[in-house]
Design a protein around this motif. Structure first.
Motif, PDB file in Angstrom:
ATOM      1  N   UNK A  14      39.132  41.549  35.110  1.00  0.00           N
ATOM      2  CA  UNK A  14      39.300  40.136  35.476  1.00  0.00           C
ATOM      3  C   UNK A  14      37.954  39.500  35.769  1.00  0.00           C
ATOM      4  N   UNK A  15      37.145  40.199  36.569  1.00  0.00           N
ATOM      5  CA  UNK A  15      35.831  39.672  36.933  1.00  0.00           C
ATOM      6  C   UNK A  15      34.921  39.611  35.710  1.00  0.00           C
ATOM      7  N   UNK A  16      35.002  40.628  34.855  1.00  0.00           N
ATOM      8  CA  UNK A  16      34.206  40.627  33.626  1.00  0.00           C
ATOM      9  C   UNK A  16      34.600  39.453  32.736  1.00  0.00           C
ATOM     10  N   UNK A  17      35.904  39.183  32.672  1.00  0.00           N
ATOM     11  CA  UNK A  17      36.392  38.059  31.870  1.00  0.00           C
ATOM     12  C   UNK A  17      35.897  36.736  32.441  1.00  0.00           C
ATOM     13  N   UNK A  18      35.993  36.579  33.779  1.00  0.00           N
ATOM     14  CA  UNK A  18      35.506  35.364  34.438  1.00  0.00           C
ATOM     15  C   UNK A  18      34.012  35.184  34.197  1.00  0.00           C
ATOM     16  N   UNK A  19      33.300  36.286  34.274  1.00  0.00           N
ATOM     17  CA  UNK A  19      31.854  36.250  34.056  1.00  0.00           C
ATOM     18  C   UNK A  19      31.530  35.782  32.639  1.00  0.00           C
ATOM     19  N   UNK A  20      32.266  36.301  31.664  1.00  0.00           N
ATOM     20  CA  UNK A  20      32.027  35.928  30.267  1.00  0.00           C
ATOM     21  C   UNK A  20      32.339  34.455  30.021  1.00  0.00           C
ATOM     22  N   UNK A  21      33.478  33.994  30.569  1.00  0.00           N
ATOM     23  CA  UNK A  21      33.877  32.592  30.385  1.00  0.00           C
ATOM     24  C   UNK A  21      32.874  31.660  31.053  1.00  0.00           C
ATOM     25  N   UNK A  22      32.440  32.014  32.276  1.00  0.00           N
ATOM     26  CA  UNK A  22      31.481  31.167  32.984  1.00  0.00           C
ATOM     27  C   UNK A  22      30.133  31.150  32.276  1.00  0.00           C
ATOM     28  N   UNK A  79      22.795  28.419  36.081  1.00  0.00           N
ATOM     29  CA  UNK A  79      24.165  28.935  36.034  1.00  0.00           C
ATOM     30  C   UNK A  79      24.267  30.217  35.222  1.00  0.00           C
ATOM     31  N   UNK A  80      23.568  30.271  34.104  1.00  0.00           N
ATOM     32  CA  UNK A  80      23.552  31.497  33.289  1.00  0.00           C
ATOM     33  C   UNK A  80      22.951  32.658  34.070  1.00  0.00           C
ATOM     34  N   UNK A  81      21.854  32.382  34.777  1.00  0.00           N
ATOM     35  CA  UNK A  81      21.184  33.419  35.572  1.00  0.00           C
ATOM     36  C   UNK A  81      22.084  33.888  36.709  1.00  0.00           C
ATOM     37  N   UNK A  82      22.731  32.931  37.406  1.00  0.00           N
ATOM     38  CA  UNK A  82      23.609  33.275  38.533  1.00  0.00           C
ATOM     39  C   UNK A  82      24.798  34.096  38.068  1.00  0.00           C
ATOM     40  N   UNK A  83      25.331  33.754  36.898  1.00  0.00           N
ATOM     41  CA  UNK A  83      26.481  34.482  36.356  1.00  0.00           C
ATOM     42  C   UNK A  83      26.107  35.910  35.983  1.00  0.00           C
ATOM     43  N   UNK A  84      24.982  36.062  35.324  1.00  0.00           N
ATOM     44  CA  UNK A  84      24.524  37.397  34.928  1.00  0.00           C
ATOM     45  C   UNK A  84      24.231  38.274  36.146  1.00  0.00           C
ATOM     46  N   UNK A  85      23.671  37.671  37.177  1.00  0.00           N
ATOM     47  CA  UNK A  85      23.367  38.427  38.398  1.00  0.00           C
ATOM     48  C   UNK A  85      24.626  38.730  39.196  1.00  0.00           C
ATOM     49  N   UNK A  86      25.634  37.895  39.066  1.00  0.00           N
ATOM     50  CA  UNK A  86      26.862  38.078  39.835  1.00  0.00           C
ATOM     51  C   UNK A  86      26.647  37.876  41.315  1.00  0.00           C
ATOM     52  N   UNK A  87      25.672  37.024  41.669  1.00  0.00           N
ATOM     53  CA  UNK A  87      25.360  36.759  43.076  1.00  0.00           C
ATOM     54  C   UNK A  87      26.308  35.698  43.626  1.00  0.00           C
ATOM     55  N   UNK A  88      27.018  36.043  44.701  1.00  0.00           N
ATOM     56  CA  UNK A  88      28.000  35.109  45.257  1.00  0.00           C
ATOM     57  C   UNK A  88      27.339  33.848  45.801  1.00  0.00           C
ATOM     58  N   UNK A  89      26.185  33.988  46.473  1.00  0.00           N
ATOM     59  CA  UNK A  89      25.544  32.803  47.049  1.00  0.00           C
ATOM     60  C   UNK A  89      24.974  31.897  45.956  1.00  0.00           C
ATOM     61  N   UNK A  90      24.495  32.507  44.872  1.00  0.00           N
ATOM     62  CA  UNK A  90      23.984  31.709  43.755  1.00  0.00           C
ATOM     63  C   UNK A  90      25.126  30.984  43.039  1.00  0.00           C
ATOM     64  N   UNK A  91      26.262  31.647  42.922  1.00  0.00           N
ATOM     65  CA  UNK A  91      27.426  31.024  42.294  1.00  0.00           C
ATOM     66  C   UNK A  91      27.944  29.862  43.140  1.00  0.00           C
ATOM     67  N   UNK A  92      27.936  30.050  44.455  1.00  0.00           N
ATOM     68  CA  UNK A  92      28.360  28.967  45.352  1.00  0.00           C
ATOM     69  C   UNK A  92      27.385  27.794  45.278  1.00  0.00           C
ATOM     70  N   UNK A  93      26.097  28.112  45.198  1.00  0.00           N
ATOM     71  CA  UNK A  93      25.083  27.065  45.076  1.00  0.00           C
ATOM     72  C   UNK A  93      25.247  26.314  43.752  1.00  0.00           C
ATOM     73  N   UNK A  94      25.550  27.065  42.710  1.00  0.00           N
ATOM     74  CA  UNK A  94      25.798  26.480  41.382  1.00  0.00           C
ATOM     75  C   UNK A  94      26.978  25.511  41.439  1.00  0.00           C
TER      76      UNK A  94
END
Length: 253
Positions: A14-22, A79-94
């Motif tokens: 699920x997370x891998x799928x979300x990561x790919x879509x994002x 956003x691409x960098x935050x998604x690849x890193x999977x960092x929660x704080x970066x995703x929230x900032x995004x």
């Protein structure tokens, strides 16, 4: 312990799928920034003469789109960098940045819609002043009048007879930019309204200016609004991925 490990294994796809879509979304979002940048440059070139009839600050309006496009490009990269890193704080900032841009575009659209009549009134008043003070020396407003009359095939504000009350007409007649053909539009013709009729454009420019601005601004507004709505998808995906990683304590490589 086994149940916890099993749940993590189940949530990994699920997370891998979300990561790919994002990631795909972020790339598309980045590309939309290039489109906004191009639209801003196009708006600067095609609408500058009309904005010059408002005030000095109005001529900078296309730069807002250019700046927004640049920000979107940078944010899409983040956003691409935050998604690849999977960092929660970066995703929230995004997600937060996407929300801010969405609100800014939404407020700008509302303000533009609410004050659209005031903008039209301002254009008419300033165009009347530009015609009244026209001197043919190619200052900014006189150049705008000539450009509009030549480009839109019009003359004066409401009609070519508007020039009759100007100081320029008393000395030089109707400007040459009103002539349908320079070969058949002498100075004597332009100083006499009866002779000028048929040799100059008879329709006024104001209505044509408004029609032209409305059509071009509709394109700009449509692309801007579409980009703003598209951000809602990114906000949702970024929040979902961040929550999934946090809830399942999943570390992405």
């Amino acid at each position: 312990m086994m149940a916890s490990s099993s749940r993590r294994l189940q949530t990994k796809p699920v997370i891998t799928c979300l990561k790919s879509v994002l990631l795909i979304y972020s790339f598309v979002f980045w590309f939309s920034g290039i489109i906004l940048l191009a639209v801003g440059i196009w708006g600067k070139v095609s609408l500058e003469v009309y904005f010059s009839l408002l005030n000095e600050k109005a001529t900078n309006v296309p730069y807002v789109l250019i700046a927004t496009g640049t920000v979107v490009i940078l944010l899409g990269t983040f956003g691409c960098f935050a998604t690849c890193r999977g960092s929660t704080w970066m995703l929230k900032l995004y997600a937060m940045f996407l929300t801010l841009i969405f609100l800014v575009v939404l407020v700008a659209a509302i303000v533009g819609f609410v004050f659209r009549h005031e903008i039209k009134d301002s254009i008419k008043k300033n165009y009347e002043v530009a015609v009244e003070k026209y001197n043919g020396t190619k200052d900014e407003r006189s150049n705008a009048v000539d450009t509009i009359q030549t480009m839109l095939h019009c003359c004066g504000v409401s009609s070519f007879t508007d020039w009759n009350t100007t100081d320029y007409f008393k000395q030089n007649g109707i400007p040459m930019s009103c002539c349908k053909s320079l070969d058949n539009c002498t100075a004597g013709d332009r100083k006499d309204l009866d002779k000028a009729k048929g040799k100059v454009y008879e329709n006024g420019c104001f209505n044509l200016v408004i029609q032209t601005m409305d059509s071009k601004m509709s394109i700009v507004a449509g692309i801007s609004f579409g980009t703003a709505c598209f951000q809602l998808i990114g906000i949702f995906l970024a929040c979902c991925l961040s929550r999934a990683i946090t809830n399942n304590q999943y570390e992405m490589v």
